[in-house]
Design an enzyme around this catalytic site. Structure first.
Site, PDB file in Angstrom:
ATOM      1  N   LEU A  73      38.805  28.769  85.708  1.00  0.00           N
ATOM      2  CA  LEU A  73      39.879  27.821  85.402  1.00  0.00           C
ATOM      3  C   LEU A  73      41.124  28.292  86.146  1.00  0.00           C
ATOM      4  O   LEU A  73      41.802  29.231  85.730  1.00  0.00           O
ATOM      5  CB  LEU A  73      40.104  27.762  83.886  1.00  0.00           C
ATOM      6  CG  LEU A  73      38.839  27.566  83.030  1.00  0.00           C
ATOM      7  CD1 LEU A  73      39.208  27.412  81.554  1.00  0.00           C
ATOM      8  CD2 LEU A  73      38.030  26.384  83.518  1.00  0.00           C
ATOM      9  N   HIS A 113      38.638  32.957  83.320  1.00  0.00           N
ATOM     10  CA  HIS A 113      37.222  32.793  83.638  1.00  0.00           C
ATOM     11  C   HIS A 113      36.472  32.594  82.327  1.00  0.00           C
ATOM     12  O   HIS A 113      36.616  33.412  81.402  1.00  0.00           O
ATOM     13  CB  HIS A 113      36.679  34.017  84.367  1.00  0.00           C
ATOM     14  CG  HIS A 113      37.289  34.219  85.711  1.00  0.00           C
ATOM     15  ND1 HIS A 113      37.272  35.438  86.372  1.00  0.00           N
ATOM     16  CD2 HIS A 113      37.967  33.376  86.530  1.00  0.00           C
ATOM     17  CE1 HIS A 113      37.881  35.320  87.536  1.00  0.00           C
ATOM     18  NE2 HIS A 113      38.322  34.074  87.646  1.00  0.00           N
ATOM     19  N   LYS A 166      33.226  64.294  63.956  1.00  0.00           N
ATOM     20  CA  LYS A 166      34.676  64.432  63.827  1.00  0.00           C
ATOM     21  C   LYS A 166      35.266  63.051  63.619  1.00  0.00           C
ATOM     22  O   LYS A 166      35.101  62.159  64.453  1.00  0.00           O
ATOM     23  CB  LYS A 166      35.277  65.093  65.068  1.00  0.00           C
ATOM     24  CG  LYS A 166      36.734  65.455  64.866  1.00  0.00           C
ATOM     25  CD  LYS A 166      37.303  66.226  66.034  1.00  0.00           C
ATOM     26  CE  LYS A 166      38.687  66.755  65.682  1.00  0.00           C
ATOM     27  NZ  LYS A 166      39.580  65.727  65.142  1.00  0.00           N
TER      28      LYS A 166
END
Length: 877
Positions: free
Chosen positions: A144, A184, A587
């Protein structure tokens, strides 16, 4: 000779880097080193998007220049003679040329392209399986492109016209702001059509939109027609065209990127293109937005240069294999395909000791079974039931359940040959399912039911086999039930039928006490994970803990005094973790909290502050008292991973109205990993092994909402680190099982081993920004407290900030300005135009390494650490 040349190792490959300080984006002051850091950041997301696609590159060797004077760009398809031999490649014969392209299938190749200043990477909508072996397109793209007088708002309007059309066709869509002008719009294809057919459909869609919305849409490339309109460029679906790859940089004056977006983001009136230094926060928040469009890995052909000569599936990490949806029947087609086709495609008979029969299986009525213990990257068990000439196979991440009330996930995989009944051996590294595999139990089974979504069988294992301990040597009756959890038909569960004895069971040399109380039971809504977790199935080693351990002998009651300060971990390396005296935990990327649940609940931070009001959803912790516990408060992203950026939205809030508003968008939970006191008994002198056992006994009565235990692993450190990385976690904490709890001390009995280097820092000043950061913060000056109470200069950080970060940083720092530098050793050149501040605020950065001058190389901002005082900051190199 190139300046600043060095050789680095990237995933086992040597990459030569040079001119790392060279500015490639003059207007933004962004260097090659910062670009390489960006590529390393997005590699886990970008590589699956571009994998097996011939890559065309646009290079700006001397930088992109400025808006007024753009730099020279080199457009490159072919590889030249200086290309490293290890770069995977593919040769394609076009009508008028023959080109050899790189395949950006690994991090080393991506970094090499960054070193070459290949800022833009363009790829087609189809992939290759070898030289001149183009596959059918697996995605459609519509570019686009706004004409003069139009912009992103008009592109969004067109995107919303297209989405319902593609939705009606059953196509998943993802919008990508291109980093240049427009959007896009990608949609996933099933690869059933040639590119000519896909291009024709895209062309017709564009023409139809232009006819229905002539004032907004144009499908013709003529520039004279595009004033105030959006061109729906369908032509990039051609077999000869390429499109900028999602996550690729753009060679424009500002370092923008092609960024996948959510549809909700497109609704924002402030929608804008994304800068490269905004991507870290986006990834933490959204993960890989392009993931719904990713296709299954390509099976390489035997003449695929640079990628090996054997046929091999990409899922060769030793995890339970990618599944089919239901147990297949061994039928042969005219094309020679049978239920072992998937099995053969993943294995090379010359490279693996596994049986690879080439003849089609003969349907039979055998009733044998085998359960393999598979020490691959992720330890799991494989149940295989003989059925119609093959072994219907299920991967069991946690093995066979030992309790009728606790079900386990079963992932249906490809059928295996009958010869696998007796297979034991070591599958070589690099092959599919690499790792040691041996028979845990085998025997015969009585079939009660075999339907598409349900199998019930009685397993008769061998004497002394793994099943013997589940039912004291009696046959084991199981049910396999397809759940389709998450819309995925590969997900089943395995259920131990009633009248089976409860108890602990032995798998290999390990005893396991199951800890799956939250898993579904038949009749309830099953929720097994869509992906086998890489957790070793035992939370602890050794025999089950007697409840009396909670009342065991310690050093006496604490008498209700102040809760102890948390024990801290030292920075470590995998080489320090060896022997049997270590337990491993993930962690957690959050903030520590000592939970004082003796009287009125208190959540105490590392700084000794009461943060109970900041996290009201953790009020249920009071149910665990009277006790003192240690844990980590975390905020999870949409993929269930701890997100420090999300947690930042909660940290430091005290006003109940602010807390309530933030809680709705950024809920938290707590992960508990230690028990320091229970019912007045001080447990800190006990070894971690016993404290952990006591914690698990306490949890057996059920945990409150938003509370979980941190799983314990007893695998080797490298395997657990690998699993941590795969799941997007920060690293691993290794704890000595024999060590006591040392309140407030940073002890070598706890080691934190991170995937990325991170450093807490004290902010001593800031410099104003330039370009689009004018009138705000350009960089922060960082310091580390020294032994004499001064502040040692550690460099500056100018990347990793979101727009919101910049606003908040400016507010915080303006209130702390002072006239003199707090640093004792800052170079004169770094003092120009600096605003000095009182060194009261602590932040955190990730970085590449320390320079010889004691500066952080390539630091990237992670966020504030209001839970830390400046005196808490230490050098973590």
């Amino acid at each position: 000779m190139a300046a600043n040349r060095e050789i680095v190792e990237v995933e086992g490959r040597e990459v030569r880097l040079s001119n790392l300080d060279k500015v490639l984006y003059p207007e933004a002051g962004v260097t090659k080193a910062e670009i390489l850091d960006y590529l390393r950041l997005v590699a886990p997301l970008m590589i699956p998007v571009v994998r097996d696609r011939p890559a065309t590159r646009k290079r700006w060797v001397h930088g992109v220049g400025t808006a007024e004077e753009p730099g020279q760009v080199f457009f490159q398809k072919n590889l030249d003679n200086s290309t490293p031999r290890w770069v995977k490649r593919v040769t394609l014969h076009h009508r008028h040329s023959t080109n050899t392209y790189p395949l950006v299938n690994d991090l080393a190749t991506l970094i090499w392209l960054g070193q070459m200043a290949a800022l833009e990477i363009h790829v087609p909508q189809w992939r290759v399986a070898g030289d001149d072996k183009m596959l059918h397109p697996d995605r459609l793209v519509l570019d686009l492109d706004p004409g003069p007088g139009a912009g992103l708002p008009e592109c969004v309007e067109v995107a919303h016209l297209i989405k319902p059309i593609l939705d009606d066709l059953g196509m998943t869509t993802v919008p990508v702001t291109s980093g240049s002008k427009g959007i896009h719009l990608y949609a996933k294809l099933d690869m059933s059509q040639k590119w000519e057919q896909v291009s024709a459909v895209a062309h017709e869609l564009a023409r139809s939109l232009a006819a229905d919305h002539p004032d907004l849409v144009v499908s013709d490339q003529k520039k004279t027609l595009r004033q105030g309109r959006v061109l729906v460029d369908w032509s990039q679906n051609s077999g000869q065209k390429t499109t900028i790859a999602p996550y690729s940089l753009r060679g424009r004056a500002q370092p923008m990127v092609a960024a996948p977006r959510t549809w909700a983001e497109l609704e924002s009136p402030d929608l804008a293109h994304v800068r490269y230094d905004q991507m870290a926060a986006r990834i933490e928040k959204y993960g890989n937005l392009f993931a719904p469009l990713l296709s299954d890995p390509v099976e390489r052909s035997s003449d695929d240069h640079g990628s090996g000569s054997r046929k091999k599936a990409a899922h060769d990490d030793g995890s339970p294999p990618p599944p089919s949806s239901a147990p297949s029947k061994a039928t042969t087609t005219k094309g020679g395909n049978d239920s072992l086709t998937a099995y053969r495609a993943k294995r090379d008979a010359a490279a693996t000791p596994e049986p690879v029969p080439m003849e089609s299986p003969t349907p039979g009525e055998g009733n044998t079974f085998v359960i393999h213990e598979h020490h691959a990257r992720r330890l799991h068990w494989d149940l295989r039931l003989e059925h119609e000439g093959v072994l219907a196979s299920f991967a069991l991440p946690k093995g066979v359940p030992s309790d009728a009330g606790r079900n386990h996930l079963a992932v249906h995989t490809e059928d295996h040959p009958i010869e696998y009944l007796t297979f034991s051996g070591s599958i070589p590294k690099g092959e599919y399912g690499a790792g040691d595999m041996f028979i845990w139990d085998t025997g015969t089974y009585e079939l009660e039911k075999w339907r598409d979504k349900e199998i019930i069988a009685i397993l008769h294992g061998r004497e002394g086999g793994g099943l013997a301990s589940i039912a004291d040597g009696r046959p084991v009756r199981i049910a396999l039930i397809q759940t389709g959890s998450g819309g995925d038909e590969k997900n089943w569960l395995i259920h131990l039928m009633k009248d089976q004895a409860k108890g602990h069971w032995r798998q290999g040399a390990r005893h396991h006490e199951e800890d799956d109380a939250a898993e579904p039971t038949p009749g309830a809504e099953p929720t097994p994970s869509a992906e086998p977790t890489p957790v070793a199935p035992s939370p602890t080693q050794g025999p089950p803990v007697a409840p009396s351990r909670l009342h065991g002998k310690g050093d006496g009651a604490t008498g209700g005094g102040a809760a102890p300060s948390p024990m801290l971990a030292q920075i470590g390396t995998p080489g320090l973790v060896h022997g049997d005296d270590w337990a491993l935990e993930m962690k957690w990327d959050g903030v520590r909290a000592v939970v004082d649940a003796r009287d009125q609940l208190k959540l105490i931070s590392r700084r000794g502050l009461d943060t109970t009001g900041t996290y009201p959803e953790l009020a249920g912790l009071a149910e665990l008292g009277p006790a003192i516990l240690d844990g980590e408060i975390v905020a999870m992203d949409s993929r269930g991973r701890p997100s420090f950026s999300r947690l930042q939205q909660r940290m430091g809030l005290t006003d109940p109205t602010d807390v309530a508003a933030a809680r709705r968008n950024y809920p938290v939970q707590i992960v508990l990993f230690d028990l320091l006191e229970f019912e007045g008994r001080d447990l800190t002198p006990l070894p971690f092994r016993e404290r952990r056992e006591a914690l698990e006994v306490l949890a057996e009565g059920g945990l409150p909402e938003n509370v979980q235990l941190s799983p314990i692993f007893h695998d080797d450190i490298d395997s657990v680190l690998e699993a941590s990385a795969e799941h997007g976690l920060e690293g691993v904490v290794a704890k000595r099982l024999s060590a006591r709890y040392e309140p407030g001390k940073r002890s070598g009995a706890w080691l934190k081993i991170k995937h990325e280097r991170m450093q807490e820092v004290v902010i001593g000043g800031w410099r104003e920004g330039k370009g689009n950061r004018e009138n705000t913060v350009g960089s922060l000056l960082l310091g580390i407290p020294d032994d004499d109470g001064g502040l040692r200069y550690a460099g500056k950080v100018g990347t990793g900030f979101s727009e919101r970060d910049l606003v908040e940083i400016a507010k915080k720092l303006h209130r702390l300005e002072r006239k003199t530098t707090p640093f004792g050793d800052i170079p004169r050149e770094d003092t120009v135009d600096v605003h000095w501040v009182q060194p009261k605020l602590v932040g955190e950065v990730r970085y590449g390494e320390w320079t010889d001058a004691g500066r952080l190389r390539h630091p990237v901002w992670r966020g504030w650490r209001p839970d830390k005082d400046p005196q808490d900051v230490t050098l973590e190199a």
